[in-house]
Scaffold this active site. Structure first.
Site: not given
Length: 442
Positions: A101, A238, A240, A242
């Site tokens: 992440s 960010d 990833d 999400d």
């Protein structure tokens, strides 16, 4: 022994704590648990963010899946919410995302999604960990799993975003900070497809530069780019993708609480906010609660972590929830937080109202918030200490109901987080420091 799974999968420094051997064992055990009810050979969606160690871990995971008799559907570099969506869309038995992440590049993580793209509960994660200790079955011949690439994965995900995010952003100029992460492959395309003029920054991932001084945790470049280009808004993701935070046309940051307030009022206005409820965590600003109360919206509060927001959303059948950090979940459009979808919906609200993002965000007054991480020898002893209880009571008296104080032990470290909100930043800082001193003395 410490639990292998943390609050969001298994994480650690890649090739140190998180090794290829561990990834292979996790994959094989996951097939035994998550693929146990498969009527045919289990099928597993595997995606990753662009950090260099993802290549190593993807190879190990796919080897573990195949060795346990499952087929791996490799979808390549995609956002975490894309893996959740594709797990359902391909009717796979489960999905795996390789990402840490917003963490720095040397870290990585392995996160599982069950059938339908849902995050796992603690009991299922514990079952996978327990299965790692048992003997792993080794099918041979035709029983060995296969590896298949899915060239249509990104197209499927973009179609999903278009279906739920709207296509009426004509006339808007949007700067998108892709954090040199997974958003670089889909974010700009999604916003352009919706009609916006897009300026992408930090959209050249090389495996080493993910999250480095960019993205939702470092918004300075995004703020400067919005002002430089005279953009209507900026969106920061960010690694990833999400998460989504925003910057308005004046360069001011619009955080996850403010985004939730804007979307909640839009859904409330359209009659789409189930039971007029918004789900947020204990870390959400008091200003969000006050704004929602004024609008006739109830706020349900959960522990910190999007998994707890998801649990409350599913339990109550609610339509919107999220975190101050920018994890926003809309169950009708996905099973987990989706930063690009959040960005599309926020931009759509700007377009359909004809109002500046700064004006939409002004519905909520953000109270100054101070967070101090206090190292302690025993975080559980802090919770039981009379001196800490007295310090908190004195702080609450001083705040006179115009703020709040929250003490929260870290889930992974010997830390206690002291959070204070007050009407002025100076008051919040002073109270937080006083309480932190008492906590440190325990």
């Amino acid at each position: 022994m410490a639990r292998l799974f943390g609050t969001d999968g298994v994480r650690g420094r890649a090739n140190d704590q998180l090794t290829a051997e561990l990834a292979l064992a996790l994959a094989s055990a996951a097939v035994r648990v998550l693929g146990a009810d498969a009527q045919t050979r289990p099928r597993v969606v595997v995606g990753r963010d662009p950090r260099a160690s993802g290549e190593l871990l993807e190879a190990a995971l796919c080897a573990g899946l195949a060795a346990a008799g499952a087929d791996a559907i490799r979808v390549g570099v995609v956002p975490t919410p894309a893996v959740a969506f594709l797990t359902a869309d391909y009717a796979a038995d489960f999905g795996v995302m390789i990402s840490a992440s917003h963490n720095p590049m040397p870290d990585n993580g392995i996160k599982f999604f069950g059938a339908g793209g849902h995050k796992l509960d603690d009991a299922t994660e514990d079952a996978i960990e327990a299965a790692m200790a048992g003997e792993q079955p080794r099918p041979v011949g035709a029983g060995v799993g296969r590896l298949v690439d899915a060239p249509d994965a990104v197209t499927r995900y973009l179609d999903h975003l278009a279906a739920h995010g709207g296509t009426h952003l004509d006339g808007l100029t949007i700067v998108v900070d892709c954090a040199n992460g997974a958003a670089a492959h889909v974010g700009p395309r999604a916003y352009e497809a919706a009609g916006a003029r897009v300026i992408a920054i930090h959209a050249a991932p090389d495996g080493l530069n993910i999250n480095k001084d960019c993205g939702s945790t470092h918004l300075g470049d995004l703020q400067r780019a919005v002002l430089e280009h005279g953009a209507d808004l900026g969106l920061g993701h960010d690694g990833d993708a999400d998460r989504c935070l925003a910057v308005d046309s004046t360069g001011a940051v619009v955080d996850g609480d403010q985004i939730m307030a804007i979307l909640a009022l839009a859904m409330h206005e359209r009659g789409e906010l189930t039971d007029d409820v918004l789900v947020a965590t204990v870390m959400s600003n008091l200003g969000l609660h006050l704004a929602m109360t004024a609008a006739g919206v109830d706020v349900k509060v959960t522990g910190v972590g999007d998994r707890y927001v998801l649990e409350e959303l599913r339990a109550g059948g609610y339509a919107l929830g999220g975190e101050q950090s920018g994890h926003i979940v809309i169950p009708s459009a996905g099973t987990t937080g989706d930063g690009v979808l959040t960005g599309l919906l926020l931009a759509r609200r700007v377009a359909e109202t004809g109002r500046r993002l700064a004006d939409l965000a002004a519905v909520m007054t953000v109270l100054p918030q101070v967070l101090i991480n206090v190292p302690v020898s025993d975080k559980h002893a802090v919770a039981a200490a009379e001196s800490v209880e007295a310090a908190v009571a004195a702080a609450e008296t001083e705040l006179h109901g115009a703020g709040r104080i929250l003490l929260r032990p870290s889930g992974t470290e010997q830390l206690v987080r002291v959070m204070v909100e007050a009407t002025t930043a100076d008051d919040a800082q002073a109270i937080a420091e006083r309480v932190a001193e008492v906590v440190a003395a325990v």
